[in-house]
Enzyme design. Structure first.
Site, PDB file in Angstrom:
ATOM      1  N   GLY B  50       3.342  -7.293  -2.228  1.00 29.53           N
ATOM      2  CA  GLY B  50       4.719  -7.682  -1.933  1.00 29.53           C
ATOM      3  C   GLY B  50       5.729  -6.855  -2.685  1.00 29.53           C
ATOM      4  O   GLY B  50       6.913  -7.147  -2.698  1.00 29.53           O
ATOM      5  N   CYS B  51       5.258  -5.802  -3.350  1.00 30.78           N
ATOM      6  CA  CYS B  51       6.139  -4.901  -4.063  1.00 30.78           C
ATOM      7  C   CYS B  51       6.058  -3.532  -3.414  1.00 30.78           C
ATOM      8  O   CYS B  51       4.977  -3.106  -3.052  1.00 30.78           O
ATOM      9  CB  CYS B  51       5.672  -4.760  -5.513  1.00 30.78           C
TER      10      CYS B  51
END
Ligand SMILES: Cc1ncc(COP(=O)(O)O)c(C=O)c1O
Lengths: 411, 139
Positions: B50-51
């Site tokens: 999610g980064c």
């Protein structure tokens, strides 16, 4: 660099047509340099959508009533505009879809019918994931094998290797006209000719080409050409799929439903003629109409003017960027559109993107849905700036200052 | 020190800075001071999704306290990591599980983080809490 001064004189007027360009971000004037992801929308397109819902909203191709007839006329008028713009032979060769991704899936899915185990299909290393994954799914379903045209350090495809990949098992070749990650304009005329000589069909992903220069599908002799309206000043959710009539007639429909049928019974249904065969269900009527208005807008400025002005911006920005310490530009093909991918020193592209975002500058960072290219250069991603005809030299100067500031903060 | 006290301390430190630019610069400085983690702990298993930048988070338990080690290939992300480590490392699992995490909002940074990065931050906090839950069950 010589360019049409009239374009420059009109740039302030052109900018007034795009309400979003006067947005403030964090107190700063927005500088929108992410045009390769999506172009901004002029007032005439926004008004067209609102006008549709105020005055025309009704379902097309089926009502006897006046509104339905008017909406149908407008929808089909849009098809005529794209037919003329891309120089297709007939309107039945223009299919409206929800976007480039959908169009590619429509074609790749149809090719299940034509492929068998150990047939070969060819992709390039420069592709957007949209032009890789649907074909991988096709390989999984059919047992066909995917070969890859490699690229060189400059981000250009190696056509010598391409020639060695082609053989009588090659069924279809799919390459983008312009790379979204690097801006390279690929020699698709040669690719199309060589593929045809080997008996393979060709799909060209023109998502990044259509906004920048004229495309003539007849002259290119391409089998399928696809692009998205949201990169052509149109709304999101509309794709334009050109297909040669012979091919579109052979391909099976992608989705079943209303509108795409001729006769339906529980024993068997027969399909409608082109283009309806590929437009099942109620389409994005307002979007398609507005896409035609967006295309008109671009043609009013003129793609020749646009290309000249964007080339000017590209040259200016490239030379200014090269003055920044530690900069590395990825994609240095001689033939490029106004897209520049780069990194500064060892700084993560995401860090630079975050800092300049706070200064109101919109760029794209990351792998740009083209991980094979990032793997080639062995980097996590790049910063990508992409210009449209409404960007200015002034904006580039502000960008350069912001990049220098960010680079100082982050090194 | 208690987690809430550390958090207050961090909020006060950031209060000195008026502009987001100064806050960012401070965050970058903090990022540079995060100790490197061993290559062995930079494993696929330790990556937080999610980064846009890569984030690795590793945890160990020593004398009833959890020690966090983390790294990222992006420096601003590392700055955020340093705040999380300072807050949650060397605390006991129960305190970590019960900790409030709104100090990041109080710093006034969240509106200057892209949605993607804010999402990454939430995932980091989630993972820290998961570790705490897992270690508390091992007791
Ligand atoms: C080269 C290329 N192909 C395909 C796509 C996908 O287009 P869409 O998201 O409109 O389906 C893009 C969009 O960025 C692109 O740049």
């Amino acid at each position: 660099m010589i360019f049409n001064m009239n374009v420059l004189k009109n740039i302030e007027l052109i900018r007034k047509d795009f309400p979003i360009l006067s947005t403030k971000v964090n107190g700063n004037q927005l500088i929108y340099l992410d045009n390769a992801a999506t172009s901004q929308t002029p007032n005439c397109v926004i008004e067209s959508i609102s006008d549709y819902y105020k005055n025309l909203n009704s379902n097309i191709h089926r009502g006897v009533h006046k509104l339905s007839q008017l909406a149908t006329e407008k929808y089909e008028e849009s098809r005529k505009k794209f037919k003329k713009h891309f120089n297709a032979r007939s309107t039945s060769e223009i299919i409206f879809t929800p976007g480039t991704t959908h169009s590619i899936n429509l074609i790749s899915n149809g090719f299940i019918k034509f492929l068998k185990k150990d047939d070969e299909i060819i992709v390039s290393q420069l592709e957007h994931h949209s032009n890789i994954v649907p074909w991988q799914m096709l390989c999984e379903k059919t047992g066909a094998i995917m070969k890859v045209i490699p690229m060189n350090e400059k981000g250009e495809l190696d056509l010598n290797v391409f020639a060695t990949l082609l053989n009588d098992k090659t069924k279809v070749v799919f390459v983008n006209h312009v790379s979204n990650a690097l801006g390279t304009v690929n020699p698709i005329d040669i690719i199309i000719e060589k593929s045809h000589n080997a008996g393979a069909a060709v799909l060209i992903d023109g998502a990044q080409a259509a906004p920048h220069f004229e495309i003539d599908v007849k002259k290119l002799n391409v089998d399928f050409y696809v692009c998205s309206a949201h990169k052509l000043c149109g709304p999101t959710g509309v794709g334009i799929l050109y297909g040669k009539k012979e091919w579109l007639e052979k391909l099976p429909p992608y989705q079943g439903g209303g509108e795409m049928i001729d006769q339906v019974s529980f024993e068997k249904s027969t399909y409608a003629d082109l283009p309806n065969k590929f437009e099942a269900g109620t389409p994005n009527i307002s979007g398609v109409i507005a896409s035609g208005i967006g295309l008109d807008y671009i043609n009013k400025i003129g793609l020749t003017n646009i290309k000249e002005y964007e080339d000017y911006l590209l040259d200016y920005a490239t030379s200014k960027l090269k003055e920044i310490d530690g900069i590395k530009i990825y994609g240095e093909s001689k033939t490029k559109v106004s897209v520049i991918s780069f990194n500064i020193g060892e700084i993560h592209p995401y860090d630079i993107g975050s800092v300049i975002d706070n200064l109101g500058i919109a760029v794209r960072t990351g792998h740009h849905c083209a991980q094979p290219i990032m793997d080639y250069f062995d980097i996590p991603g790049t910063i990508r700036i992409s210009f449209s005809f409404y960007n200015t030299i002034e904006e580039i100067n502000i960008l350069i200052d912001a990049l220098k500031k960010a680079s100082k903060m982050l090194s | 020190m208690k987690i809430s006290n550390i958090q207050n301390e961090i909020v006060e430190e950031f209060d000195i800075f008026d502009t987001w630019m100064d806050k960012y610069e401070y965050l970058i400085e903090l990022g540079k001071s995060v100790p490197k983690i061993s290559d062995q702990n930079k494993s696929e298993d330790n990556i937080i999704k999610g980064c846009q930048s890569k984030v690795w988070l590793h945890a160990e338990k020593e004398d009833g306290l959890i020690k966090f080690y983390a790294d990222s290939d992006a420096i601003i992300t590392k700055g955020i990591i340093s705040l999380l480590i300072r807050t949650f490392s060397n605390q006991n699992p129960t305190d970590i599980i019960n900790a409030n995490t709104d100090f990041i909002d109080k710093i006034g940074l969240r509106q200057h983080l892209s949605a993607n990065r804010a999402n990454g931050l939430n995932n980091m906090i989630k993972k820290i809490k998961y570790y705490a839950i897992a270690f508390s069950k091992l007791n």
